[in-house]
Design a protein around this motif. Structure first.
Motif, PDB file in Angstrom:
ATOM      1  N   ALA A  14       0.826  -1.217   0.000  1.00 50.02           N
ATOM      2  CA  ALA A  14       0.000   0.000   0.000  1.00 50.02           C
ATOM      3  C   ALA A  14       0.859   1.266   0.000  1.00 50.02           C
ATOM      4  CB  ALA A  14      -0.951  -0.012   1.194  1.00 50.02           C
ATOM      5  N   HIS A  15       2.033   1.205   0.617  1.00 54.89           N
ATOM      6  CA  HIS A  15       2.905   2.386   0.624  1.00 54.89           C
ATOM      7  C   HIS A  15       3.316   2.770  -0.792  1.00 54.89           C
ATOM      8  CE1 HIS A  15       5.937   5.295   1.652  1.00 54.89           C
ATOM      9  NE2 HIS A  15       6.821   4.599   0.953  1.00 54.89           N
ATOM     10  N   HIS A  16       3.532   1.777  -1.641  1.00 56.44           N
ATOM     11  CA  HIS A  16       3.871   2.072  -3.044  1.00 56.44           C
ATOM     12  C   HIS A  16       2.731   2.848  -3.707  1.00 56.44           C
ATOM     13  CE1 HIS A  16       7.511  -0.338  -3.225  1.00 56.44           C
ATOM     14  NE2 HIS A  16       6.861  -1.250  -2.524  1.00 56.44           N
ATOM     15  N   LEU A  17       1.510   2.460  -3.388  1.00 54.40           N
ATOM     16  CA  LEU A  17       0.359   3.155  -3.960  1.00 54.40           C
ATOM     17  C   LEU A  17       0.280   4.591  -3.445  1.00 54.40           C
ATOM     18  CD1 LEU A  17      -2.151   3.146  -5.734  1.00 54.40           C
ATOM     19  CD2 LEU A  17      -3.419   2.228  -3.784  1.00 54.40           C
ATOM     20  N   VAL A  18       0.461   4.778  -2.139  1.00 50.87           N
ATOM     21  CA  VAL A  18       0.408   6.135  -1.575  1.00 50.87           C
ATOM     22  C   VAL A  18       1.529   6.991  -2.170  1.00 50.87           C
ATOM     23  CG1 VAL A  18       0.634   7.509   0.534  1.00 50.87           C
ATOM     24  CG2 VAL A  18      -0.695   5.403   0.567  1.00 50.87           C
ATOM     25  N   GLY A  19       2.725   6.444  -2.258  1.00 51.18           N
ATOM     26  CA  GLY A  19       3.848   7.188  -2.837  1.00 51.18           C
ATOM     27  C   GLY A  19       3.611   7.533  -4.289  1.00 51.18           C
ATOM     28  N   SER A  20       3.087   6.584  -5.050  1.00 48.61           N
ATOM     29  CA  SER A  20       2.806   6.836  -6.471  1.00 48.61           C
ATOM     30  C   SER A  20       1.700   7.867  -6.641  1.00 48.61           C
ATOM     31  CB  SER A  20       2.415   5.529  -7.167  1.00 48.61           C
ATOM     32  OG  SER A  20       3.476   4.610  -7.127  1.00 48.61           O
ATOM     33  N   LEU A  21       0.676   7.770  -5.808  1.00 43.77           N
ATOM     34  CA  LEU A  21      -0.392   8.773  -5.865  1.00 43.77           C
ATOM     35  C   LEU A  21       0.135  10.157  -5.509  1.00 43.77           C
ATOM     36  CD1 LEU A  21      -3.345   6.767  -4.278  1.00 43.77           C
ATOM     37  CD2 LEU A  21      -3.220   7.620  -6.630  1.00 43.77           C
ATOM     38  N   ALA A  22       1.031  10.230  -4.517  1.00 46.29           N
ATOM     39  CA  ALA A  22       1.627  11.522  -4.155  1.00 46.29           C
ATOM     40  C   ALA A  22       2.445  12.088  -5.306  1.00 46.29           C
ATOM     41  CB  ALA A  22       2.500  11.370  -2.901  1.00 46.29           C
ATOM     42  N   MET A  23       3.206  11.226  -5.972  1.00 51.32           N
ATOM     43  CA  MET A  23       3.999  11.681  -7.121  1.00 51.32           C
ATOM     44  C   MET A  23       3.083  12.165  -8.243  1.00 51.32           C
ATOM     45  SD  MET A  23       7.314  11.268  -6.607  1.00 51.32           S
ATOM     46  CE  MET A  23       7.963  11.097  -8.248  1.00 51.32           C
ATOM     47  N   ALA A  24       2.021  11.399  -8.527  1.00 50.68           N
ATOM     48  CA  ALA A  24       1.092  11.812  -9.583  1.00 50.68           C
ATOM     49  C   ALA A  24       0.407  13.123  -9.211  1.00 50.68           C
ATOM     50  CB  ALA A  24       0.054  10.710  -9.823  1.00 50.68           C
ATOM     51  N   TYR A  25       0.028  13.269  -7.966  1.00 47.87           N
ATOM     52  CA  TYR A  25      -0.603  14.503  -7.482  1.00 47.87           C
ATOM     53  C   TYR A  25       0.331  15.697  -7.687  1.00 47.87           C
ATOM     54  CZ  TYR A  25      -1.976  17.883  -3.854  1.00 47.87           C
ATOM     55  OH  TYR A  25      -2.282  19.018  -3.165  1.00 47.87           O
ATOM     56  N   MET A  26       1.595  15.539  -7.299  1.00 48.74           N
ATOM     57  CA  MET A  26       2.543  16.646  -7.465  1.00 48.74           C
ATOM     58  C   MET A  26       2.780  16.943  -8.941  1.00 48.74           C
ATOM     59  SD  MET A  26       5.349  16.266  -4.402  1.00 48.74           S
ATOM     60  CE  MET A  26       5.746  14.546  -4.632  1.00 48.74           C
ATOM     61  N   ALA A  27       2.913  15.880  -9.758  1.00 50.60           N
ATOM     62  CA  ALA A  27       3.166  16.080 -11.188  1.00 50.60           C
ATOM     63  C   ALA A  27       1.975  16.740 -11.876  1.00 50.60           C
ATOM     64  CB  ALA A  27       3.492  14.740 -11.845  1.00 50.60           C
ATOM     65  N   LEU A  28       0.771  16.300 -11.547  1.00 50.43           N
ATOM     66  CA  LEU A  28      -0.421  16.901 -12.158  1.00 50.43           C
ATOM     67  C   LEU A  28      -0.597  18.348 -11.716  1.00 50.43           C
ATOM     68  CD1 LEU A  28      -2.831  13.845 -11.915  1.00 50.43           C
ATOM     69  CD2 LEU A  28      -1.837  14.819 -14.009  1.00 50.43           C
ATOM     70  N   THR A  29      -0.256  18.636 -10.457  1.00 51.39           N
ATOM     71  CA  THR A  29      -0.313  20.021  -9.979  1.00 51.39           C
ATOM     72  C   THR A  29       0.674  20.884 -10.753  1.00 51.39           C
ATOM     73  OG1 THR A  29      -1.009  19.291  -7.788  1.00 51.39           O
ATOM     74  CG2 THR A  29      -0.099  21.496  -7.936  1.00 51.39           C
TER      75      THR A  29
END
Length: 183
Positions: free
Chosen positions: A95-110
């Protein structure tokens, strides 16, 4: 990610974060090559995260990045999210991989939307900051307790591959903590 590095200390800090993330990503690539088949997916995801974080940490305004950079980074991070979802079939310990990937996608999309420096929803950014602060504190405590009585070789303590992997993950967690406030 952090905007133009206007002062020397800010520039040095940004480039040190880039270096830290590159080294973490390179170590994870090495783990992919040397790991058993079951562990390769997680190591590959961490390598993508390390390299993606390195790209995000580069101060804006660098020549050669251009306007296409955030879009490509967004696509790669969204692909990492899909990879992390795929890893979840192996258990919730991914699950940590998912949270980290979502955080990266969130920052990149922002970044791609041009909303850097205060453009991300404060609730999402705050929740991610809390998650990664907890992750770093827990990871640091585990690393300190794991390194207790290592064997000595020529005066230097031996570091196990498990400890190196934990240190790599801790470094990426610290990198997330450094980058999230820039949103």
């Amino acid at each position: 990610m952090h905007g133009p590095a206007t002062s020397l200390p800010a520039s040095v800090a940004a480039w040190l974060l880039v270096l830290l993330c590159l080294v973490s990503g390179a170590y994870c690539v090495r783990r992919v090559r040397r790991s058993a088949r079951e562990a390769r997916g997680a190591a590959a995801g961490e390598a993508v995260m390390g390299f993606g974080m390195a790209v995000m940490a580069v101060p804006s305004g660098m020549p050669g990045i251009g306007p296409w950079g955030p879009g490509i980074l967004s696509a790669v991070c969204c692909g990492a999210v899909l990879h992390a979802v795929w890893l979840l079939r192996g258990g919730v310990h991914h699950a940590h991989h998912l949270v980290g990937s979502l955080a990266m996608a969130y920052m990149a999309l922002t970044m791609a939307a041009g909303h850097g420096h205060g453009g991300g929803p404060p609730l999402v950014t705050g929740a991610l900051l809390l998650y990664f602060a907890g992750y770093v504190l827990l990871g640091g405590a585990r690393l300190v307790t794991a390194g207790g009585g290592g064997a000595q070789l020529a005066g230097a303590p031996q570091v196990s591959p498990v400890e190196l992997t934990r240190a790599c993950r801790l470094a990426m967690g610290i990198g997330m903590l450094a980058m999230l406030p820039g949103l």
